[in-house]
Write a protein that holds these residues in place. Structure first.
Motif, mmCIF file in Angstrom:
data_model
loop_
_atom_site.group_PDB
_atom_site.id
_atom_site.type_symbol
_atom_site.label_atom_id
_atom_site.label_comp_id
_atom_site.label_asym_id
_atom_site.label_seq_id
_atom_site.Cartn_x
_atom_site.Cartn_y
_atom_site.Cartn_z
ATOM 1 N N TRP A 1 8.463 6.219 2.775
ATOM 2 C CA TRP A 1 8.113 5.516 1.839
ATOM 3 C C TRP A 1 9.396 4.286 1.356
ATOM 4 O O TRP A 1 9.328 3.284 1.115
ATOM 5 C CB TRP A 1 7.842 6.459 0.191
ATOM 6 C CG TRP A 1 7.644 5.567 -0.589
ATOM 7 C CD1 TRP A 1 6.659 5.256 -0.904
ATOM 8 C CD2 TRP A 1 8.272 5.042 -1.692
ATOM 9 N NE1 TRP A 1 6.495 4.521 -2.251
ATOM 10 C CE2 TRP A 1 7.651 4.173 -2.638
ATOM 11 C CE3 TRP A 1 9.860 4.996 -2.040
ATOM 12 C CZ2 TRP A 1 8.074 3.610 -3.675
ATOM 13 C CZ3 TRP A 1 10.361 4.216 -3.161
ATOM 14 C CH2 TRP A 1 9.535 3.647 -4.101
ATOM 15 N N LYS A 2 10.716 4.988 1.376
ATOM 16 C CA LYS A 2 11.566 4.007 0.933
ATOM 17 C C LYS A 2 11.977 2.927 2.167
ATOM 18 O O LYS A 2 12.215 1.620 1.678
ATOM 19 C CB LYS A 2 13.060 4.839 1.160
ATOM 20 C CG LYS A 2 14.262 4.030 0.627
ATOM 21 C CD LYS A 2 15.483 4.747 0.623
ATOM 22 C CE LYS A 2 16.780 3.941 0.158
ATOM 23 N NZ LYS A 2 17.963 4.843 -0.057
ATOM 24 N N ALA B 1 9.919 -4.011 2.239
ATOM 25 C CA ALA B 1 9.438 -5.319 2.617
ATOM 26 C C ALA B 1 8.819 -5.755 1.149
ATOM 27 O O ALA B 1 9.117 -6.782 0.401
ATOM 28 C CB ALA B 1 8.385 -5.457 3.613
ATOM 29 N N PHE B 2 8.062 -4.953 0.345
ATOM 30 C CA PHE B 2 7.261 -5.582 -0.613
ATOM 31 C C PHE B 2 8.158 -5.561 -1.926
ATOM 32 O O PHE B 2 8.182 -6.222 -2.813
ATOM 33 C CB PHE B 2 5.892 -4.833 -1.120
ATOM 34 C CG PHE B 2 4.955 -5.434 -2.038
ATOM 35 C CD1 PHE B 2 4.065 -6.645 -1.628
ATOM 36 C CD2 PHE B 2 5.018 -5.318 -3.291
ATOM 37 C CE1 PHE B 2 3.441 -7.045 -2.431
ATOM 38 C CE2 PHE B 2 4.354 -5.920 -4.256
ATOM 39 C CZ PHE B 2 3.629 -6.723 -3.841
ATOM 40 N N GLN B 3 8.953 -4.478 -1.978
ATOM 41 C CA GLN B 3 9.943 -4.567 -2.989
ATOM 42 C C GLN B 3 10.977 -5.914 -3.004
ATOM 43 O O GLN B 3 11.097 -6.442 -4.013
ATOM 44 C CB GLN B 3 10.756 -3.113 -3.045
ATOM 45 C CG GLN B 3 10.008 -1.878 -3.500
ATOM 46 C CD GLN B 3 10.650 -0.953 -3.524
ATOM 47 O OE1 GLN B 3 11.633 -0.804 -4.438
ATOM 48 N NE2 GLN B 3 10.487 0.441 -2.877
ATOM 49 N N ASP C 1 4.133 9.276 -3.921
ATOM 50 C CA ASP C 1 4.097 10.780 -3.765
ATOM 51 C C ASP C 1 3.694 11.039 -2.428
ATOM 52 O O ASP C 1 3.462 12.297 -2.069
ATOM 53 C CB ASP C 1 3.271 11.322 -4.878
ATOM 54 C CG ASP C 1 4.001 10.999 -6.140
ATOM 55 O OD1 ASP C 1 5.230 11.000 -6.338
ATOM 56 O OD2 ASP C 1 3.258 10.960 -7.198
ATOM 57 N N GLY C 2 2.925 10.451 -1.554
ATOM 58 C CA GLY C 2 2.479 10.677 -0.226
ATOM 59 C C GLY C 2 1.312 11.380 -0.478
ATOM 60 O O GLY C 2 0.989 12.389 0.213
ATOM 61 N N ARG C 3 0.216 10.938 -1.124
ATOM 62 C CA ARG C 3 -0.944 11.662 -1.441
ATOM 63 C C ARG C 3 -2.400 10.865 -0.775
ATOM 64 O O ARG C 3 -3.195 11.276 -1.106
ATOM 65 C CB ARG C 3 -1.457 11.652 -3.136
ATOM 66 C CG ARG C 3 -0.167 12.439 -3.914
ATOM 67 C CD ARG C 3 -0.657 12.422 -5.080
ATOM 68 N NE ARG C 3 0.642 13.378 -5.872
ATOM 69 C CZ ARG C 3 0.598 13.663 -7.284
ATOM 70 N NH1 ARG C 3 -0.426 13.290 -7.888
ATOM 71 N NH2 ARG C 3 1.458 14.410 -7.582
ATOM 72 N N THR C 4 -2.020 9.988 0.061
ATOM 73 C CA THR C 4 -3.128 9.310 0.626
ATOM 74 C C THR C 4 -3.004 9.573 2.069
ATOM 75 O O THR C 4 -2.169 10.471 2.531
ATOM 76 C CB THR C 4 -2.983 7.923 0.437
ATOM 77 O OG1 THR C 4 -2.108 7.026 1.008
ATOM 78 C CG2 THR C 4 -3.087 7.503 -1.248
ATOM 79 N N GLU C 5 -4.115 9.152 2.635
ATOM 80 C CA GLU C 5 -4.069 9.211 4.285
ATOM 81 C C GLU C 5 -2.877 8.416 4.963
ATOM 82 O O GLU C 5 -2.693 8.421 6.466
ATOM 83 C CB GLU C 5 -5.328 8.783 4.936
ATOM 84 C CG GLU C 5 -5.456 7.230 4.908
ATOM 85 C CD GLU C 5 -6.065 6.563 3.400
ATOM 86 O OE1 GLU C 5 -6.016 5.486 3.342
ATOM 87 O OE2 GLU C 5 -6.171 7.184 2.441
ATOM 88 N N LEU C 6 -2.152 7.572 4.261
ATOM 89 C CA LEU C 6 -1.079 6.927 4.958
ATOM 90 C C LEU C 6 0.059 7.932 5.665
ATOM 91 O O LEU C 6 0.810 7.558 6.542
ATOM 92 C CB LEU C 6 -0.292 6.014 3.937
ATOM 93 C CG LEU C 6 -1.315 4.917 3.282
ATOM 94 C CD1 LEU C 6 -0.638 4.117 2.278
ATOM 95 C CD2 LEU C 6 -1.277 3.765 4.602
ATOM 96 N N ILE C 7 0.176 8.995 5.127
ATOM 97 C CA ILE C 7 1.059 10.058 5.419
ATOM 98 C C ILE C 7 0.933 10.250 6.946
ATOM 99 O O ILE C 7 1.769 10.684 7.573
ATOM 100 C CB ILE C 7 1.249 11.187 4.380
ATOM 101 C CG1 ILE C 7 -0.241 12.209 4.663
ATOM 102 C CG2 ILE C 7 1.722 11.039 3.029
ATOM 103 C CD1 ILE C 7 0.042 13.371 4.166
ATOM 104 N N ASP D 1 0.774 -1.061 -0.019
ATOM 105 C CA ASP D 1 -0.067 -0.086 0.044
ATOM 106 C C ASP D 1 0.783 1.170 -0.028
ATOM 107 O O ASP D 1 0.776 2.207 -0.678
ATOM 108 C CB ASP D 1 -0.916 0.000 1.042
ATOM 109 C CG ASP D 1 -2.199 0.785 1.097
ATOM 110 O OD1 ASP D 1 -2.651 1.203 -0.272
ATOM 111 O OD2 ASP D 1 -2.924 0.871 2.298
ATOM 112 N N ILE D 2 1.920 1.288 1.071
ATOM 113 C CA ILE D 2 2.924 2.389 0.951
ATOM 114 C C ILE D 2 3.597 2.641 -0.280
ATOM 115 O O ILE D 2 3.877 3.745 -1.098
ATOM 116 C CB ILE D 2 3.799 2.373 2.131
ATOM 117 C CG1 ILE D 2 2.938 2.517 3.239
ATOM 118 C CG2 ILE D 2 5.136 3.514 1.970
ATOM 119 C CD1 ILE D 2 3.573 2.569 4.716
#
Length: 158
Positions: A45-46, A51-53, A27-33, A21-22
């Protein structure tokens, strides 16, 4: 679009889905920020998408990130060597799944058959190319490396 062997679906847990999801929010455009208010999003983000990368770059999945819209492409198993294609996918059962990334995030683990494409192929390693005539092409072979570049941000289908 994410490609993976059906056997790897059971290894996807909440932590890996959160990392995915992250990854999708570069670009940090969702509520995750708001989960990380005290640091720059690029740093978050990095770290949090790693983990998914890693899951992808170890050969368990290939991720093609597409602009919003509807697309049609075929997944073709070819005899043509795709030597320049950087992505390698391990298919231990030979049951290749293709799932839209948004569907994986939204509906996992209750993926329904109308949300995915299943293709039976010979088990093994496949070199994956996404730039040939708008199709995703797969060539059975042997990778020369142990880490791959399996997250693709720049693909636009023909």
């Amino acid at each position: 679009m994410i490609l993976l062997d059906s056997s790897y679906v059971e290894t996807i847990n909440d932590e890996l889905l959160y990392s995915f999801d992250i990854l999708l929010d570069s670009d940090g455009r969702t509520e995750l920020i708001y989960d990380f208010p005290s640091e720059p999003w690029k740093v978050t983000w990095k770290r949090e998408s790693a983990a998914f990368q890693y899951f992808c770059n170890s050969g368990k999945a290939v991720l093609f990130l597409l602009p919003d819209g509807e697309y049609q492409c075929d997944i073709v198993v070819t005899q043509q060597d795709l030597a320049n294609a950087p992505a390698w996918l391990h298919l231990p059962t030979g049951n290749l799944l293709a799932v839209p990334a948004s569907e994986l995030i939204q509906y996992f683990p209750e993926l329904e058959t109308d949300m995915l494409v299943e293709i039976e192929v010979e088990s093994g390693w496949y070199n994956i190319s996404h730039l040939i005539k708008g199709n995703i092409q797969c060539f059975k072979g042997t990778p020369q490396a142990t880490s791959f570049r399996n997250v693709h941000w720049d693909w636009t289908p023909n």
